[in-house]
Design a protein around this motif. Sequence first.
Motif, PDB file in Angstrom:
ATOM      1  N   MET A  88       0.811  -1.217   0.000  1.00  0.00           N
ATOM      2  CA  MET A  88       0.000   0.000   0.000  1.00  0.00           C
ATOM      3  C   MET A  88       0.842   1.264   0.000  1.00  0.00           C
ATOM      4  O   MET A  88       0.502   2.253  -0.656  1.00  0.00           O
ATOM      5  CB  MET A  88      -0.941   0.003   1.209  1.00  0.00           C
ATOM      6  CG  MET A  88      -2.100  -0.972   1.090  1.00  0.00           C
ATOM      7  SD  MET A  88      -3.203  -0.873   2.523  1.00  0.00           S
ATOM      8  CE  MET A  88      -3.878   0.788   2.306  1.00  0.00           C
ATOM      9  N   LEU A  93       1.993   1.932  -3.545  1.00  0.00           N
ATOM     10  CA  LEU A  93       0.922   2.482  -4.369  1.00  0.00           C
ATOM     11  C   LEU A  93       0.619   3.933  -3.974  1.00  0.00           C
ATOM     12  O   LEU A  93       0.422   4.797  -4.838  1.00  0.00           O
ATOM     13  CB  LEU A  93      -0.334   1.625  -4.235  1.00  0.00           C
ATOM     14  CG  LEU A  93      -0.221   0.181  -4.759  1.00  0.00           C
ATOM     15  CD1 LEU A  93      -1.477  -0.612  -4.416  1.00  0.00           C
ATOM     16  CD2 LEU A  93       0.013   0.182  -6.263  1.00  0.00           C
ATOM     17  N   GLY A  94       0.596   4.191  -2.659  1.00  0.00           N
ATOM     18  CA  GLY A  94       0.381   5.562  -2.201  1.00  0.00           C
ATOM     19  C   GLY A  94       1.495   6.485  -2.637  1.00  0.00           C
ATOM     20  O   GLY A  94       1.269   7.659  -2.967  1.00  0.00           O
ATOM     21  N   SER A 138      -7.972   5.968   2.618  1.00  0.00           N
ATOM     22  CA  SER A 138      -7.572   5.739   1.228  1.00  0.00           C
ATOM     23  C   SER A 138      -8.733   6.023   0.279  1.00  0.00           C
ATOM     24  O   SER A 138      -8.522   6.420  -0.870  1.00  0.00           O
ATOM     25  CB  SER A 138      -7.048   4.310   1.042  1.00  0.00           C
ATOM     26  OG  SER A 138      -8.015   3.348   1.440  1.00  0.00           O
ATOM     27  N   TYR A 167      -4.057  10.958   2.303  1.00  0.00           N
ATOM     28  CA  TYR A 167      -2.744  10.342   2.139  1.00  0.00           C
ATOM     29  C   TYR A 167      -1.939  10.402   3.434  1.00  0.00           C
ATOM     30  O   TYR A 167      -1.322   9.414   3.842  1.00  0.00           O
ATOM     31  CB  TYR A 167      -1.977  11.047   1.016  1.00  0.00           C
ATOM     32  CG  TYR A 167      -0.539  10.597   0.908  1.00  0.00           C
ATOM     33  CD1 TYR A 167      -0.212   9.386   0.301  1.00  0.00           C
ATOM     34  CD2 TYR A 167       0.495  11.368   1.434  1.00  0.00           C
ATOM     35  CE1 TYR A 167       1.109   8.952   0.220  1.00  0.00           C
ATOM     36  CE2 TYR A 167       1.808  10.946   1.353  1.00  0.00           C
ATOM     37  CZ  TYR A 167       2.113   9.740   0.742  1.00  0.00           C
ATOM     38  OH  TYR A 167       3.415   9.319   0.675  1.00  0.00           O
ATOM     39  N   ALA A 186      -4.905   4.472  -7.086  1.00  0.00           N
ATOM     40  CA  ALA A 186      -5.560   4.742  -5.803  1.00  0.00           C
ATOM     41  C   ALA A 186      -6.707   3.765  -5.554  1.00  0.00           C
ATOM     42  O   ALA A 186      -6.948   3.351  -4.415  1.00  0.00           O
ATOM     43  CB  ALA A 186      -6.072   6.176  -5.774  1.00  0.00           C
ATOM     44  N   ASN A 211      -5.249   0.564  -4.359  1.00  0.00           N
ATOM     45  CA  ASN A 211      -4.831   0.761  -2.977  1.00  0.00           C
ATOM     46  C   ASN A 211      -6.013   0.596  -2.022  1.00  0.00           C
ATOM     47  O   ASN A 211      -5.913  -0.083  -0.990  1.00  0.00           O
ATOM     48  CB  ASN A 211      -4.221   2.164  -2.851  1.00  0.00           C
ATOM     49  CG  ASN A 211      -3.508   2.375  -1.541  1.00  0.00           C
ATOM     50  OD1 ASN A 211      -2.717   1.554  -1.110  1.00  0.00           O
ATOM     51  ND2 ASN A 211      -3.792   3.493  -0.891  1.00  0.00           N
ATOM     52  N   TRP A 212      -7.145   1.203  -2.373  1.00  0.00           N
ATOM     53  CA  TRP A 212      -8.349   1.136  -1.547  1.00  0.00           C
ATOM     54  C   TRP A 212      -8.896  -0.290  -1.497  1.00  0.00           C
ATOM     55  O   TRP A 212      -9.337  -0.765  -0.445  1.00  0.00           O
ATOM     56  CB  TRP A 212      -9.388   2.094  -2.102  1.00  0.00           C
ATOM     57  CG  TRP A 212     -10.696   2.080  -1.369  1.00  0.00           C
ATOM     58  CD1 TRP A 212     -10.944   2.543  -0.112  1.00  0.00           C
ATOM     59  CD2 TRP A 212     -11.948   1.560  -1.866  1.00  0.00           C
ATOM     60  NE1 TRP A 212     -12.261   2.356   0.218  1.00  0.00           N
ATOM     61  CE2 TRP A 212     -12.902   1.761  -0.839  1.00  0.00           C
ATOM     62  CE3 TRP A 212     -12.332   0.985  -3.057  1.00  0.00           C
ATOM     63  CZ2 TRP A 212     -14.231   1.382  -0.994  1.00  0.00           C
ATOM     64  CZ3 TRP A 212     -13.671   0.607  -3.207  1.00  0.00           C
ATOM     65  CH2 TRP A 212     -14.595   0.801  -2.185  1.00  0.00           C
TER      66      TRP A 212
END
Length: 401
Positions: A222, A225-226, A283, A314, A376, A379-380
Motif C-alpha cells: 500500500m 501504491l500511495g 484511502s 494520504y 488509488a 490501494n483502496w
Amino acid sequence: MSAAAPPVSSRLFSLFCLASYLLSLSYGSTFLLSLLIGSRGGNELDAGSVISAAMLSTFAAVIVSGHLSDLLGAARSIALFSLLLVVASLGFALTPGFGNLLLFFGLMLGLGWGVFYTLGPIIVASLVTPAQRAKYFALLSGSMMTGIGSGPLLGRAASALGYPVTAAFYLAALASLIGALLFWRLDVQLKKTPSASASVARISWHATARVLSSRAVFPIIMVGLGGCVFGGLSSFQTSYAASRSLDYSLFFFGFMGAAISSRMLIAGFVVKRDPLRASCLLSGLMMVSILMFGFVVDDGFSYVLAAMMLGVGYGLTYSVINGLAANEAPSGTTSQSLLLFSLSYFVGVFGFPLLAGRIIVEHGMVTLLLTVLTIALLNWLITVGRLIWRHVSRIKTLQQA
C-alpha cells in the motif's frame, strides 16, 4: 523493549521532528524541478528522469542503512548522508540546462533521503512501545510532510519577491545543513535514552521472506501504491496548475495545512481506531481527492479543497499503515519490515514520476490523472479485501465454536 518503557522526552522528540522537517525541505524542493527544467528548455519527461534517478540510489541506501547504523549509529548516519542532500540541492540550482549532470544529483538526493527516510522511523520504533508507534509515526511523518510541502512554497515565495526559482534550492541546501548538524548532536542524547535500541537490523533474504509472507506485506504494498499517487501528483503539480491557470502554491498550502491540522486535531483519535477501517476510509478519501483534481477543480477554492482532502487522506493513511507494517511483522523483524516499507515507498514516489512524465508528454495530464486514480482504487481495494477477509474469518470461527 519493555511495555513499561519510559516516555520519550518532549524536548528530544521535538528536536528530532525539527531536524526531520529541515531535511524534508530538500525533497520538497524537487517538486519544483518540472518548473526549473521547463525554464531551461526541458519537459516533464526530463524532470521525471531526474526524480526517478533517485530510486536507484535509494535501493543502495536501504541496503546499507543497517550496516551504517551499526557502524556509526542511526542519528550520525543520517547526519552524514544529509550532506548529500545539501550537495543535491546546490547541484540542481547551479547546473545549467537539463543534461546528465542533473541525473547525478538525483542519485545524490536518493542516497541522502533514503538513509534519513529509512532510519528515521526505525529510531522512533526503538524509542517507544508498540502501542505508541502509530502516534509517534504520525508526528514524525507530519513533520516530514510539512517540510516536503514547504519546499515548493519557498519557490513561490522567491518568485513573489522577484528571485529565481533556484533560490528555493539554495534555501533547501541551508536547511539540510542545519538538519544534519542537529542529527549529529541528537546522537548523544538518543544513546542516553534507556528505551533506545542499540542497533538496526540489516536486510537479509530470510527476514525479507518472513516479512513478505506475513500480513505486513499488505501495508508494504500500500505504501508503494500511495507513493505513486503522491509522487505523480506532487512532482508535476506545477504543470497541472499551469494547465488550469491556477497558482501551484495553493496545492501545497492546502496539502500542508491539512497534514498539520489533521495530526493536531484527529491523529490521536484515528490511531486509536481499528487500523483496517481507518486505512479504508482514508484511502477512499484519497480517491475522492483525485476525482476532484480530474473533474471538479476549476478555481482556487476547489483546488485547495482537493489538496486538503489529499493531505488528510494520504497523510493519515501513511501513518496508519506505517504502524501496521511495524506491528504486523513477525517477531524480531520489525526493523526489517520498516526497511521494506521504506523501499516500497521509494519505488512509488521516485520510480513513478518517470512514467508520469512520459504520460504527460505523450498523452496529456488527463491521462495521468486517470492512471493515478486507477492506482488509488487498487490501494483502496486492498483494505476492502482485508476487511472482508477478516469478517469472513470471524464468521467461520463463530460457526466452529
